[in-house]
Design a protein around this motif. Structure first.
Motif, short mmCIF file in Angstrom:
data_model
loop_
_atom_site.label_atom_id
_atom_site.label_comp_id
_atom_site.label_asym_id
_atom_site.label_seq_id
_atom_site.Cartn_x
_atom_site.Cartn_y
_atom_site.Cartn_z
N UNK A 165 -3.68 7.34 -4.79
CA UNK A 165 -3.21 5.95 -4.75
C UNK A 165 -2.85 5.55 -3.32
N UNK A 166 -2.26 6.46 -2.57
CA UNK A 166 -1.94 6.19 -1.17
C UNK A 166 -3.21 5.85 -0.40
N UNK A 167 -4.24 6.70 -0.55
CA UNK A 167 -5.49 6.49 0.18
C UNK A 167 -6.23 5.24 -0.29
N UNK A 168 -6.12 4.91 -1.57
CA UNK A 168 -6.85 3.76 -2.10
C UNK A 168 -6.16 2.42 -1.84
N UNK A 169 -4.83 2.40 -1.90
CA UNK A 169 -4.13 1.12 -1.91
C UNK A 169 -3.24 0.84 -0.71
N UNK A 170 -3.03 1.81 0.16
CA UNK A 170 -2.17 1.57 1.31
C UNK A 170 -2.99 1.56 2.60
N UNK A 171 -2.50 0.82 3.56
CA UNK A 171 -3.12 0.84 4.88
C UNK A 171 -2.75 2.15 5.56
N UNK A 172 -3.69 2.77 6.27
CA UNK A 172 -3.31 3.96 7.02
C UNK A 172 -2.37 3.57 8.17
N UNK A 173 -1.62 4.53 8.65
CA UNK A 173 -0.74 4.32 9.80
C UNK A 173 -1.55 4.45 11.09
N UNK A 174 -2.57 5.32 11.06
CA UNK A 174 -3.43 5.54 12.23
C UNK A 174 -4.84 5.86 11.76
N UNK A 202 -16.80 12.59 18.30
CA UNK A 202 -15.43 12.48 18.81
C UNK A 202 -14.88 11.10 18.47
N UNK A 203 -13.56 11.04 18.33
CA UNK A 203 -12.86 9.77 18.14
C UNK A 203 -11.44 9.91 18.65
N UNK A 204 -10.86 8.81 19.13
CA UNK A 204 -9.49 8.81 19.61
C UNK A 204 -8.60 8.23 18.52
N UNK A 205 -7.48 8.89 18.25
CA UNK A 205 -6.57 8.48 17.18
C UNK A 205 -5.70 7.35 17.72
N UNK A 206 -5.66 6.26 16.98
CA UNK A 206 -4.88 5.09 17.38
C UNK A 206 -4.13 4.50 16.21
N UNK A 207 -3.05 3.82 16.52
CA UNK A 207 -2.26 3.16 15.48
C UNK A 207 -3.03 1.98 14.92
N UNK A 208 -2.80 1.70 13.65
CA UNK A 208 -3.45 0.54 13.01
C UNK A 208 -2.78 -0.72 13.51
#
Length: 188
Positions: free
Chosen positions: A35-44, A182-188
């Motif tokens: 439910x977290x992955x489906x319905x919430x916005x990620x933090x990053x 590769x990818x850089x981790x960033x805040x949403x």
């Protein structure tokens, strides 16, 4: 009346079992994670892009806060794959300490540096060591829970996808071979 405990983790009581209190109902933690992955916005998040010569690798890695832990969801397309019965479409997957997906001709992601390892642990106990991605006809999807790092600690760090699986023993980085995305981790 039955009350549903959604804020507490279910626990196992060896003498009484999971649902030891008839007024409480066991809530499967996996349901909470999905439910977290489906319905919430990620933090990053990190957008993965492949380097030239590795095909059209692209994908997204999302980081969600779940209590004191982090839920990591990876979705990657365009992975190299084999049609052989005993294929090894398994890819090393790590958070690296660098903050750039740039590099040089020999190593296009050299500036991603080494595995994220703030506690100076031996491999595979680096904070940035993640489970491998298992490809299926060029696609991989994974979700897992970790307490090895906080989202705040990894902002600005890089995620690297390797051509081969991590052997979880070779020092310092698991002999995962070539960096292919590769990818850089960033805040949403």
């Amino acid at each position: 009346m039955i009350s549903y405990e959604t804020e507490k983790w279910p626990h196992w009581n060896a003498s009484e079992g999971i649902n030891s209190n008839p007024n409480k109902c066991y809530i499967n933690p996996s349901q909470r994670f999905l439910e977290t992955a489906l319905y919430q916005m990620p933090i990053a998040y990190a957008e993965l892009l492949g380097n030239p010569g590795t095909g059209e690798i692209n994908g997204m890695v999302r980081f969600y806060s779940v209590g004191k832990d982090v839920l990591v969801n990876a979705e990657v397309y365009g992975l190299p794959f084999s049609t052989e019965t005993c294929n090894k479409d398994i890819f090393g997957f790590h958070i690296h300490e660098g903050n750039s997906c740039s590099g040089n001709e020999e190593d296009p992601y050299a500036d991603a540096l080494q595995h994220f390892n703030p506690n100076l642990c031996q491999h595979p106990a680096h904070a940035g060591d993640m489970p491998p991605l298992f490809g299926t006809n060029g696609f991989a999807w994974m979700i897992y829970l970790t307490n090895r790092f906080s989202i705040e600690e990894i902002l600005g760090k890089t995620i690297i996808l390797h051509a081969h699986p991590d052997d979880f023993s070779t020092q310092p980085s698991g002999n995962s071979s070539t960096k292919i995305a590769c990818g850089t981790i960033q805040a949403v």
